[in-house]
Design an enzyme around this catalytic site. Structure first.
Site, PDB file in Angstrom:
ATOM      1  NE  ARG A  62     -22.528 -11.213  10.505  1.00 11.01           N
ATOM      2  CZ  ARG A  62     -23.105 -10.811   9.390  1.00 11.01           C
ATOM      3  NH1 ARG A  62     -22.571 -11.088   8.241  1.00 11.01           N
ATOM      4  NH2 ARG A  62     -24.223 -10.111   9.400  1.00 11.01           N
ATOM      5  CB  THR A  63     -24.576 -14.639  16.258  1.00 12.38           C
ATOM      6  OG1 THR A  63     -23.836 -13.435  16.114  1.00 12.38           O
ATOM      7  CG2 THR A  63     -24.378 -15.180  17.659  1.00 12.38           C
ATOM      8  CE  LYS A  92     -49.457 -18.431  21.184  1.00 10.89           C
ATOM      9  NZ  LYS A  92     -49.395 -19.889  21.379  1.00 10.89           N
ATOM     10  NE  ARG A 114     -27.897 -11.611  18.490  1.00  8.43           N
ATOM     11  CZ  ARG A 114     -27.148 -11.295  17.444  1.00  8.43           C
ATOM     12  NH1 ARG A 114     -27.702 -10.859  16.340  1.00  8.43           N
ATOM     13  NH2 ARG A 114     -25.837 -11.431  17.502  1.00  8.43           N
ATOM     14  CG  HIS A 145     -22.371 -10.274  20.551  1.00  5.09           C
ATOM     15  ND1 HIS A 145     -22.320 -11.645  20.679  1.00  5.09           N
ATOM     16  CD2 HIS A 145     -22.754 -10.027  19.274  1.00  5.09           C
ATOM     17  CE1 HIS A 145     -22.671 -12.195  19.517  1.00  5.09           C
ATOM     18  NE2 HIS A 145     -22.943 -11.239  18.652  1.00  5.09           N
TER      19      HIS A 145
HETATM   20  C1  NCD Z   1     -23.531  -7.580  15.872  1.00  2.00           C
HETATM   21  C2  NCD Z   1     -24.597  -7.654  16.946  1.00  2.00           C
HETATM   22  O1  NCD Z   1     -25.604  -8.355  16.792  1.00  2.00           O
HETATM   23  O2  NCD Z   1     -24.370  -7.019  17.962  1.00  2.00           O
HETATM   24  N1  NCD Z   1     -23.672  -8.568  14.906  1.00  2.00           N
HETATM   25  C3  NCD Z   1     -23.001  -9.748  15.086  1.00  2.00           C
HETATM   26  O3  NCD Z   1     -23.365 -10.546  15.920  1.00  2.00           O
HETATM   27  N2  NCD Z   1     -21.917  -9.971  14.337  1.00  2.00           N
HETATM   28  C4  NCD Z   1     -23.321  -6.241  15.318  1.00  2.00           C
HETATM   29  C5  NCD Z   1     -24.488  -5.469  14.780  1.00  2.00           C
HETATM   30  O4  NCD Z   1     -25.616  -5.925  14.748  1.00  2.00           O
HETATM   31  O5  NCD Z   1     -24.218  -4.353  14.355  1.00  2.00           O
END
Ligand code: NCD
Length: 322
Positions: A62-63, A92, A114, A145
Site C-alpha cells: 500500500r505505502t 555490500k 522505509r 509511520h
Molecule cells: C503497516 C506498516 O508497514 O507498518 N503497513 C502499512 O503501511 N499499511 C502495518 C503492518 O505492516 O502491519
C-alpha cells in the site's frame, strides 16, 4: 502549514491541528476532483517533472504503490527500489547515510524511505536537508509511520464525521506496530478522546506513548481481551466508536512462533458487540486477525481506509513540494 513550508515528514508530533485541518481540506479537494476525468488532470501541472525516489528496506504494498500513484497523478516521475536490503548497496555494507548522500546527487525532490531501524528517517533528513531534498518516513522499524497515521485520522473524520469526543480501541501488537504509535500521537491532539489499548501483556504499548498521554491528559486504559473492552461498553461509558486492529508483527519478534490464541481474532460474533455506527479499521496487511466474513459488514472500513491513503499522500506531496 501556512507560511513556512514543511520540508520533511518524519513523525506525527510535527503536525498541529491547523496543519491537519488544511491537509484534510486539500485531500477532500483531490478526492472530489478525481471523480471526473477532467478533474484528474487538473493537478498535474503543479508538480510536473518533479522527481520522487522510493527506497524501501522493508516490504510494502500500500505505502509504496499509493505514494507512487499519488506522485504520478500529480505529474511527477518516480524511480524506486523495494527490497532495498538486498537490491541496494546495503547488502555490500553501505550505510544509510552514504546511500542517501548519493541519491541526493541525482537531484530528486523527495525521497520516500522505509527502513528497519527506528530513527532512520531522521538520520536521512539530516542529509536531505543539506541538499534541499524532502525525506518522507514511510515506516521506520518500531518507530513511526506518520503518513499512515494521517490517513487513519482522515478515515475517522470521513467515516464518523468528527475527530473530537471519540472512544477508540487500539489493539493487537502494540509493542511492535508503528502505525498505532503514530496514530496515538495524532489522536492525543483532540478533545475528549478516550483510548483503550487491547493486547496480550507481552505486546503492550510502549511506556513512551503512555507518558505522552499522561502529559497531555488523555484518558487511556489497558485490557487484555477485546471482549472485555466491548462488553458492557455502554454501562462503562465506553461506547466504542473505532476499533483499530493490527497484526502481530512476527518479523520483529524474538519468538515469531508465539501463539496469542483465538481471542485476538475479530469475527462476526465480536462485531455483534460493536454499535451500529462504529467502524473497524486496520492499516493492513491483515493476516488472520480479522475473519474474512467481517469484510461484508458495512462497519469494516479497512479497504476504504487504504483508498483514502492515496489522496492524503497527494495532499502531503503538494504541501511539501510547493
Ligand atoms: C503497516 C506498516 O508497514 O507498518 N503497513 C502499512 O503501511 N499499511 C502495518 C503492518 O505492516 O502491519
Amino acid at each position: 502549514m501556512k507560511g513556512v513550508v514543511m520540508r520533511h515528514i518524519l513523525r506525527s508530533q510535527q503536525f498541529n491541528r491547523t496543519d491537519i485541518e488544511e491537509l484534510f481540506k486539500a485531500t477532500d479537494t483531490m478526492r472530489k476532483a478525481f471523480k471526473s476525468s477532467l478533474g484528474r488532470v487538473q493537478f498535474r501541472p503543479r508538480l510536473l517533472g518533479k522527481l520522487m525516489f522510493t527506497i524501501f528496506y522493508e516490504p510494502s504494498t500500500r505505502t509504496r504503490f499509493s505514494f507512487a500513484a499519488a506522485a504520478i497523478h500529480l505529474g511527477m516521475r518516480v524511480v524506486g527500489t523495494d527490497n532495498a536490503r538486498e537490491f541496494s548497496s546495503a547488502i555490500k555494507g553501505e550505510t544509510l547515510e552514504d546511500t542517501i548522500e548519493v541519491l541526493c546527487q541525482y537531484l530528486p525532490d523527495v525521497i520516500v524511505l522505509r527502513h528497519h531501524e527506528a530513527g532512520a528517517a531522521e538520520r536521512a533528513a539530516l542529509i536531505g536537508e543539506r541538499h534541499g531534498v524532502s525525506i518522507i518516513n514511510a515506516g521506520d522499524g518500531k518507530g513511526q509511520h506518520p503518513t499512515q497515521a494521517l490517513l487513519d485520522l482522515y478515515t475517522i473524520k470521513q467515516e464518523l464525521g468528527r475527530t473530537d469526543d471519540i472512544k477508540v480501541v487500539l489493539g493487537g501488537d502494540l509493542a511492535n506496530g508503528r502505525t498505532a504509535r503514530s496514530l496515538v500521537y495524532l489522536l492525543s491532539k483532540y478533545k475528549g478522546v478516550r483510548l483503550i489499548f487491547v493486547s496480550p501483556p507481552e505486546l503492550r504499548i510502549g511506556g513512551d506513548i503512555k507518558s505522552h498521554l499522561i502529559e497531555h491528559k488523555v484518558r487511556f486504559e489497558e485490557e487484555t481481551f477485546l471482549l472485555d473492552a466491548l462488553l458492557h461498553a455502554e454501562t462503562l461509558g465506553r461506547d466504542i466508536d473505532v476499533v483499530y486492529w493490527t497484526r502481530v508483527q512476527r518479523e520483529r519478534m524474538e519468538n515469531p512462533g508465539a501463539n496469542f490464541g483465538e481471542s485476538y481474532r475479530i469475527t462476526p460474533e465480536i462485531m455483534s458487540h460493536l454499535k451500529q455506527d462504529a467502524i473497524l479499521m486496520h492499516p493492513l496487511p491483515r493476516v488472520d486477525e480479522i475473519a474474512k466474513e467481517v469484510d461484508s459488514d458495512p462497519r469494516a472500513a479497512y479497504f476504504r481506509q487504504a483508498g483514502y491513503g492515496m489522496y492524503v499522500r497527494m495532499a502531503l506531496l503538494q504541501e511539501i513540494l510547493k
